[in-house]
Design a protein around this motif. Structure first.
Motif, PDB file in Angstrom:
ATOM      1  N   ASP A  14     -15.755 -23.067   1.681  1.00  9.60           N
ATOM      2  CA  ASP A  14     -14.693 -22.719   1.061  1.00  9.60           C
ATOM      3  C   ASP A  14     -15.854 -21.746  -0.447  1.00  9.60           C
ATOM      4  OD1 ASP A  14     -12.463 -22.145   2.947  1.00  9.60           O
ATOM      5  OD2 ASP A  14     -11.314 -22.867   1.550  1.00  9.60           O
ATOM      6  N   ASP A  45     -20.682 -14.253   6.913  1.00 10.68           N
ATOM      7  CA  ASP A  45     -20.399 -14.699   7.510  1.00 10.68           C
ATOM      8  C   ASP A  45     -18.784 -15.313   7.370  1.00 10.68           C
ATOM      9  OD1 ASP A  45     -22.161 -15.469   9.656  1.00 10.68           O
ATOM     10  OD2 ASP A  45     -22.639 -16.815   7.870  1.00 10.68           O
ATOM     11  N   GLY A  46     -18.144 -15.275   8.192  1.00 10.82           N
ATOM     12  CA  GLY A  46     -16.528 -15.973   7.871  1.00 10.82           C
ATOM     13  C   GLY A  46     -16.017 -14.411   7.192  1.00 10.82           C
ATOM     14  N   ILE A  47     -14.429 -14.565   6.674  1.00 10.56           N
ATOM     15  CA  ILE A  47     -14.062 -13.901   6.378  1.00 10.56           C
ATOM     16  C   ILE A  47     -13.585 -14.090   4.455  1.00 10.56           C
ATOM     17  CG2 ILE A  47     -11.335 -12.802   6.098  1.00 10.56           C
ATOM     18  CD1 ILE A  47     -11.077 -14.615   8.826  1.00 10.56           C
ATOM     19  N   CYS A  48     -13.452 -12.523   3.337  1.00 10.37           N
ATOM     20  CA  CYS A  48     -13.241 -12.820   2.592  1.00 10.37           C
ATOM     21  C   CYS A  48     -12.327 -11.787   2.211  1.00 10.37           C
ATOM     22  CB  CYS A  48     -14.449 -11.757   1.622  1.00 10.37           C
ATOM     23  SG  CYS A  48     -15.650 -13.294   1.997  1.00 10.37           S
ATOM     24  N   GLU A  55     -15.392 -27.887   6.280  1.00 10.03           N
ATOM     25  CA  GLU A  55     -15.529 -26.781   6.196  1.00 10.03           C
ATOM     26  C   GLU A  55     -16.068 -26.031   4.683  1.00 10.03           C
ATOM     27  OE1 GLU A  55     -11.536 -25.967   6.353  1.00 10.03           O
ATOM     28  OE2 GLU A  55     -11.479 -27.128   7.952  1.00 10.03           O
ATOM     29  N   CYS A  77     -13.544 -16.444   0.353  1.00 10.87           N
ATOM     30  CA  CYS A  77     -14.368 -16.473   0.893  1.00 10.87           C
ATOM     31  C   CYS A  77     -13.584 -17.487   2.166  1.00 10.87           C
ATOM     32  CB  CYS A  77     -15.518 -16.569   1.312  1.00 10.87           C
ATOM     33  SG  CYS A  77     -16.044 -14.815   0.306  1.00 10.87           S
ATOM     34  N   PHE A  78     -13.687 -17.801   3.084  1.00 12.44           N
ATOM     35  CA  PHE A  78     -13.766 -18.368   4.004  1.00 12.44           C
ATOM     36  C   PHE A  78     -13.699 -18.315   5.486  1.00 12.44           C
ATOM     37  CE2 PHE A  78     -10.226 -16.290   4.183  1.00 12.44           C
ATOM     38  CZ  PHE A  78      -9.523 -15.838   5.410  1.00 12.44           C
ATOM     39  N   ALA A  79     -13.878 -19.216   6.847  1.00  5.16           N
ATOM     40  CA  ALA A  79     -14.372 -19.390   8.003  1.00  5.16           C
ATOM     41  C   ALA A  79     -16.048 -19.122   7.869  1.00  5.16           C
ATOM     42  CB  ALA A  79     -14.044 -18.252   7.945  1.00  5.16           C
ATOM     43  N   GLN A  80     -16.568 -20.495   6.655  1.00  9.23           N
ATOM     44  CA  GLN A  80     -17.956 -20.429   6.673  1.00  9.23           C
ATOM     45  C   GLN A  80     -18.510 -20.945   7.605  1.00  9.23           C
ATOM     46  OE1 GLN A  80     -19.553 -17.622   4.700  1.00  9.23           O
ATOM     47  NE2 GLN A  80     -17.339 -17.442   4.607  1.00  9.23           N
ATOM     48  N   VAL A  81     -19.924 -20.999   7.434  1.00  9.22           N
ATOM     49  CA  VAL A  81     -20.531 -22.143   8.833  1.00  9.22           C
ATOM     50  C   VAL A  81     -19.802 -23.083   8.132  1.00  9.22           C
ATOM     51  CG1 VAL A  81     -22.782 -22.321   9.431  1.00  9.22           C
ATOM     52  CG2 VAL A  81     -22.849 -20.396   9.450  1.00  9.22           C
ATOM     53  N   VAL A 134     -22.205 -13.111   0.925  1.00  2.00           N
ATOM     54  CA  VAL A 134     -21.649 -13.732   2.905  1.00  2.00           C
ATOM     55  C   VAL A 134     -22.274 -12.862   3.472  1.00  2.00           C
ATOM     56  CG1 VAL A 134     -19.399 -14.090   2.907  1.00  2.00           C
ATOM     57  CG2 VAL A 134     -20.699 -14.545  -0.208  1.00  2.00           C
TER      58      VAL A 134
END
Length: 162
Positions: free
Chosen positions: A77, A44-47, A75, A61-65, A42
């Protein structure tokens, strides 16, 4: 080689050739694969740490590509078992806003084949690597697709009850 063994060898060769023409079963979606994705993949995004539904510790982990499904965008997750970089992928969720149920179901059928079961607003798939549940819709205008490795029996049962 005996004459009796020849038909068995020919049958095996024919079966092998037939299987080679069959496309491999998907073990995930996009770049996320239950067979090899770990938390270190991972980028990208936030974990952040989370408690999984069964009490185990995990990482969400969210806000992925975003991922393209049919004509919609999903979206992504991801849930991992544990918080170290080698933590395996435990669940992949695709959340489709402005969901057109027929298009999402058709996309799933083209990617994973015919479903193993269909209910009013739920459709389920299973192969050698994963189990998937498409909630069509999960709420008005929104669909959620859950992907889990086959070993996650308790979570599969929990999602079936949603």
């Amino acid at each position: 080689m005996t004459r009796a063994a020849l038909p068995i060898l020919l049958a095996g060769a024919m079966l092998s050739a037939a299987c080679e023409g069959k496309p491999p079963e998907p073990s995930g979606v996009g770049k996320w694969r239950f067979t090899h994705t770990t938390l270190k993949d991972v980028t990208d995004g936030i974990c952040q740490p989370t408690d999984l539904n069964d009490g185990r510790k995990g990482t969400w982990c969210f806000a992925q590509v975003p991922f393209k499904i049919a004509k919609s965008t999903a979206e992504v997750d991801l849930y991992f078992l544990g918080s170290d970089k080698s933590a395996p992928l435990l669940e992949l969720q695709l959340k489709v806003r402005g969901c057109h149920e027929d298009e999402v179901e058709q996309w799933m059928r083209s990617a994973f084949g015919p479903p193993i079961e269909s209910k009013a607003s739920r459709v389920y798939w299973k192969n050698s690597f994963l189990w998937a549940a498409a909630m069509l819709p999960s709420e008005p205008g929104r669909c959620v697709i859950h992907f889990l490795p086959l070993a996650e029996n308790a979570e599969i049962d929990r999602i079936k009850q949603l």
